[in-house]
Enzyme design. Sequence first.
Site, PDB file in Angstrom:
ATOM      1  N   GLU A 153       2.988 -15.363   1.950  1.00 53.15           N
ATOM      2  CA  GLU A 153       1.928 -15.836   1.055  1.00 53.15           C
ATOM      3  C   GLU A 153       1.205 -17.066   1.570  1.00 53.15           C
ATOM      4  O   GLU A 153       0.130 -17.372   1.093  1.00 53.15           O
ATOM      5  CB  GLU A 153       2.502 -16.177  -0.330  1.00 53.15           C
ATOM      6  CG  GLU A 153       2.995 -14.986  -1.099  1.00 53.15           C
ATOM      7  CD  GLU A 153       3.379 -15.357  -2.529  1.00 53.15           C
ATOM      8  OE1 GLU A 153       2.740 -16.253  -3.122  1.00 53.15           O
ATOM      9  OE2 GLU A 153       4.323 -14.745  -3.046  1.00 53.15           O
ATOM     10  N   ASP A 212       8.818  -8.544 -10.133  1.00 52.57           N
ATOM     11  CA  ASP A 212       9.104  -9.546  -9.103  1.00 52.57           C
ATOM     12  C   ASP A 212       9.485 -10.814  -9.848  1.00 52.57           C
ATOM     13  O   ASP A 212       8.727 -11.284 -10.691  1.00 52.57           O
ATOM     14  CB  ASP A 212       7.833  -9.733  -8.271  1.00 52.57           C
ATOM     15  CG  ASP A 212       7.890 -10.910  -7.317  1.00 52.57           C
ATOM     16  OD1 ASP A 212       8.954 -11.528  -7.150  1.00 52.57           O
ATOM     17  OD2 ASP A 212       6.844 -11.219  -6.734  1.00 52.57           O
ATOM     18  N   ASP A 219       8.393 -12.226   1.957  1.00 52.79           N
ATOM     19  CA  ASP A 219       7.196 -12.494   1.173  1.00 52.79           C
ATOM     20  C   ASP A 219       6.300 -13.426   1.988  1.00 52.79           C
ATOM     21  O   ASP A 219       6.658 -14.580   2.232  1.00 52.79           O
ATOM     22  CB  ASP A 219       7.607 -13.138  -0.149  1.00 52.79           C
ATOM     23  CG  ASP A 219       6.456 -13.417  -1.084  1.00 52.79           C
ATOM     24  OD1 ASP A 219       5.312 -13.020  -0.780  1.00 52.79           O
ATOM     25  OD2 ASP A 219       6.692 -14.045  -2.133  1.00 52.79           O
TER      26      ASP A 219
END
Length: 109
Positions: A98, A10, A96
């Site tokens: 987070e 990543d 993503d």
Amino acid sequence: MTEPKPKGIDVSHHNGAIDWHKKRADGNVFCSIKATEGLTNIDQMFKRNWEASADAGFMNCAYHFYHPALDAKAQAAHFVKVMGKDLKGHLPPLYDFEVFDGLGGKVTA
């Protein structure tokens, strides 16, 4: 006997310059590459990482760093505009998740 799991990485601008051929020689076969964040941010290394990793033989997927306090449709439109629509030979794009942006909640697995 279990099958070996494919290795991947990543990356984003935080990783700086990447030796893609070395990463490939280390056994990595796929990578997720940060493309966008929020409504306007474009990762300054996205294009370079996308092209160089593909040249080194990686299967790529682009990802968007999602902010839940911002308009989801506008974030998706921004992501698609930067990522492009021709993903032939690449992995599906990802979001993503987070941060909560102060909205509360918790992550459960």
